[in-house]
Design an enzyme around this catalytic site. Structure first.
Site, PDB file in Angstrom:
ATOM      1  N   ARG A 157       0.509  -1.256  -0.157  1.00  0.00           N
ATOM      2  CA  ARG A 157      -0.130   0.309  -0.319  1.00  0.00           C
ATOM      3  C   ARG A 157       1.297   1.068  -0.320  1.00  0.00           C
ATOM      4  O   ARG A 157       0.958   1.996  -0.843  1.00  0.00           O
ATOM      5  CB  ARG A 157      -1.663   0.173   1.319  1.00  0.00           C
ATOM      6  CG  ARG A 157      -1.668  -1.173   1.400  1.00  0.00           C
ATOM      7  CD  ARG A 157      -2.684  -1.018   2.366  1.00  0.00           C
ATOM      8  NE  ARG A 157      -3.284  -1.982   2.485  1.00  0.00           N
ATOM      9  CZ  ARG A 157      -3.292  -3.014   3.365  1.00  0.00           C
ATOM     10  NH1 ARG A 157      -1.909  -3.129   3.986  1.00  0.00           N
ATOM     11  NH2 ARG A 157      -4.038  -4.038   3.579  1.00  0.00           N
ATOM     12  N   ILE A 158       1.968   1.329   1.083  1.00  0.00           N
ATOM     13  CA  ILE A 158       2.744   2.243   1.109  1.00  0.00           C
ATOM     14  C   ILE A 158       3.868   2.488   0.073  1.00  0.00           C
ATOM     15  O   ILE A 158       4.009   3.999  -0.478  1.00  0.00           O
ATOM     16  CB  ILE A 158       3.610   2.333   2.615  1.00  0.00           C
ATOM     17  CG1 ILE A 158       2.156   2.736   3.347  1.00  0.00           C
ATOM     18  CG2 ILE A 158       4.256   3.649   3.240  1.00  0.00           C
ATOM     19  CD1 ILE A 158       2.698   2.418   4.761  1.00  0.00           C
ATOM     20  N   SER A 180       6.225 -14.147  -4.414  1.00  0.00           N
ATOM     21  CA  SER A 180       5.121 -14.523  -4.970  1.00  0.00           C
ATOM     22  C   SER A 180       5.147 -14.278  -6.443  1.00  0.00           C
ATOM     23  O   SER A 180       3.886 -14.711  -7.243  1.00  0.00           O
ATOM     24  CB  SER A 180       3.512 -13.836  -4.518  1.00  0.00           C
ATOM     25  OG  SER A 180       3.678 -13.180  -4.953  1.00  0.00           O
ATOM     26  N   ALA A 240       9.967   2.527   6.713  1.00  0.00           N
ATOM     27  CA  ALA A 240       9.447   0.981   7.114  1.00  0.00           C
ATOM     28  C   ALA A 240       9.719   0.667   8.232  1.00  0.00           C
ATOM     29  O   ALA A 240       9.561   1.003   9.619  1.00  0.00           O
ATOM     30  CB  ALA A 240       9.960   0.119   6.264  1.00  0.00           C
ATOM     31  N   ARG A 241      10.992  -0.117   8.440  1.00  0.00           N
ATOM     32  CA  ARG A 241      11.543  -0.358   9.233  1.00  0.00           C
ATOM     33  C   ARG A 241      13.293  -0.307   9.405  1.00  0.00           C
ATOM     34  O   ARG A 241      13.282  -1.025   8.079  1.00  0.00           O
ATOM     35  CB  ARG A 241      10.933  -2.200   9.667  1.00  0.00           C
ATOM     36  CG  ARG A 241       9.504  -2.107  10.257  1.00  0.00           C
ATOM     37  CD  ARG A 241       9.373  -1.989  11.190  1.00  0.00           C
ATOM     38  NE  ARG A 241       8.086  -1.768  11.824  1.00  0.00           N
ATOM     39  CZ  ARG A 241       7.229  -1.083  12.168  1.00  0.00           C
ATOM     40  NH1 ARG A 241       7.056   0.133  11.813  1.00  0.00           N
ATOM     41  NH2 ARG A 241       5.941  -0.854  12.976  1.00  0.00           N
ATOM     42  N   GLU A 270      15.970   1.995  17.524  1.00  0.00           N
ATOM     43  CA  GLU A 270      15.229   2.930  18.225  1.00  0.00           C
ATOM     44  C   GLU A 270      15.433   2.742  20.163  1.00  0.00           C
ATOM     45  O   GLU A 270      14.829   1.755  20.814  1.00  0.00           O
ATOM     46  CB  GLU A 270      13.942   2.710  17.795  1.00  0.00           C
ATOM     47  CG  GLU A 270      14.055   2.945  16.040  1.00  0.00           C
ATOM     48  CD  GLU A 270      12.337   3.471  15.524  1.00  0.00           C
ATOM     49  OE1 GLU A 270      11.512   2.972  15.776  1.00  0.00           O
ATOM     50  OE2 GLU A 270      12.675   3.013  14.288  1.00  0.00           O
ATOM     51  N   HIS A 288      11.050   8.522  13.729  1.00  0.00           N
ATOM     52  CA  HIS A 288       9.869   8.187  13.454  1.00  0.00           C
ATOM     53  C   HIS A 288       8.540   8.358  13.158  1.00  0.00           C
ATOM     54  O   HIS A 288       7.650   7.929  14.036  1.00  0.00           O
ATOM     55  CB  HIS A 288       9.360   6.527  13.808  1.00  0.00           C
ATOM     56  CG  HIS A 288       9.048   5.393  13.513  1.00  0.00           C
ATOM     57  ND1 HIS A 288       9.625   4.115  14.207  1.00  0.00           N
ATOM     58  CD2 HIS A 288       8.069   4.810  12.862  1.00  0.00           C
ATOM     59  CE1 HIS A 288       8.688   3.255  14.001  1.00  0.00           C
ATOM     60  NE2 HIS A 288       7.761   3.831  12.831  1.00  0.00           N
ATOM     61  N   GLY A 290       6.563   8.465  10.555  1.00  0.00           N
ATOM     62  CA  GLY A 290       6.151   7.765   9.088  1.00  0.00           C
ATOM     63  C   GLY A 290       4.482   8.790   9.513  1.00  0.00           C
ATOM     64  O   GLY A 290       3.597   9.200   8.343  1.00  0.00           O
TER      65      GLY A 290
HETATM   66  C1  DGY Z   1       3.416   2.093  11.673  1.00  0.00           C
HETATM   67  O1  DGY Z   1       2.416   2.199  12.027  1.00  0.00           O
HETATM   68  O2  DGY Z   1       3.642   0.783  11.978  1.00  0.00           O
HETATM   69  C2  DGY Z   1       4.335   3.081  11.692  1.00  0.00           C
HETATM   70  O3  DGY Z   1       5.802   2.472  12.136  1.00  0.00           O
HETATM   71  C3  DGY Z   1       3.757   3.558  13.018  1.00  0.00           C
HETATM   72  O4  DGY Z   1       3.046   4.225  12.829  1.00  0.00           O
END
Ligand code: DGY
Length: 327
Positions: A157-158, A180, A240-241, A270, A288, A290
């Site tokens: 989505r993002i 996939s 993302a992460r 973090e 962080h 986002g």
């Molecule tokens: C999430 O939603 O996964 C973000 O990292 C924080 O909103």
């Protein structure tokens, strides 16, 4: 009938808490910090529902400490903090907050991309220091964005929203093939995007934006070996992460100019950041944020609460991560 007991592990926007208070007996962590592990395990011993954060580990030990739990709602879309198979094994539904934060997070990825490309933070610092000597033809040269190549890692989505926003800049868009092999029809149809291998994406992208979940397969996907295969002019953006990037390797790659820059919103450990990162003028660093717009955080609160209320009623929540527990 007594109302179900619910724990919220850190204050979320008031609209969500108001809704919860109507239907449940809520306790909200009053400290402006995540609960410690022992505080969390102690606080869940008699609750039926929990709304928690990406900083709370929701695992077997947590479920053992919460014998009456009938649902857990994550106040985040990312759910690498939840052991979903363990929840499913125990028949406990868990949920996240997709969709409502897509645009805000994609917009922040663009903010980072532009800030890194046009050296926004570095030059803001020059202005504040009073050391700007006045306009000069060779000062603070950055990178063009329009017409360049954008590589998306994680075209969900993002990642899709971020790529779609490139339309204004006439970019060539590449996205990483999914395990996939499924193609992203939105990107194919609207952007004529190319679905490519990891090697092709690294070699051809001017900007690489990360939107994949953190899984064993994506942990340290970006390490020294990957940086060596990127363009030396490339800019890496991560909303993302943190652990998708080996942060120590990134510091070296930026120091040695293997890549030109990075825009980071998330970090491996973090709230700590890797040694050396803060000193780099070619890195833009955000805490962080986002999803951190007022409307988005309120929408996340409402969705997390609606998820939890459904689970407490024994119904499938709107955005359930393990709907099979209701079968
Ligand atoms: C999430 O939603 O996964 C973000 O990292 C924080 O909103």
């Amino acid at each position: 009938m007594p109302q179900p007991k619910v724990l919220v592990t850190r204050a979320i926007p008031e609209n969500g808490l108001e809704l919860l208070r109507i239907h449940t007996n809520v306790t909200v962590n009053q400290e402006d910090r995540p609960m410690t592990r022992s505080e969390l395990l102690e606080a869940v011993h008699d609750v039926q529902g929990v709304i928690g954060l990406l900083t709370d580990q929701i695992d077997a030990e947590f479920f053992d400490a919460a014998p009456e739990l009938t649902g857990y709602a994550n106040y985040a879309v990312g759910y690498d903090n939840i052991d979903v198979p363990e929840a499913t094994r125990r028949g406990i539904p868990v949920s996240n907050t997709p969709d409502v934060l897509t645009q805000a997070t994609a917009e922040l990825a663009w903010a980072l991309l532009f800030a890194a490309a046009r050296r926004v933070v570095e030059t803001d610092t020059v202005m504040r220091s009073g050391l700007w000597p006045g306009w000069g033809p060779l000062q603070y040269l950055g990178a063009d964005v329009s017409g360049r190549t954008l590589g998306i890692v994680g075209a969900g989505r993002i990642g899709t929203a971020m790529a779609m926003m490139s339309r204004g800049f006439g970019m060539r868009v590449l996205y990483l093939e999914s395990p996939s092999g499924q193609r992203n029809q939105t990107l194919d149809e609207h952007l004529n995007a190319e679905c490519v291998s990891f090697d092709q994406l690294l070699a051809q992208s001017d900007f690489v934006s990360l939107h994949c979940p953190l899984t064993p397969a994506t942990r340290h996907l970006f390490d020294m070996e990957a940086f060596q295969r990127m363009k030396r002019t490339a800019i890496l953006v991560n909303t993302a992460r943190g652990p998708v990037i080996n942060e120590d390797d990134l510091v070296k790659a930026l120091q040695e100019h293997l890549i030109a820059g990075a825009g980071l919103d998330v970090y491996e450990n973090e709230p700590q950041i890797a040694h050396g990162l803060a000193a780099l003028s070619n890195a833009v660093l955000l805490p962080h944020v986002g999803s951190a717009t007022k409307n988005t955080r309120e929408a996340m609160a409402e969705l997390a609460v609606r998820n939890l209320l459904a689970m407490l009623r024994g119904a499938t929540p709107p955005t359930c991560l393990n709907p099979e527990v209701f079968k």
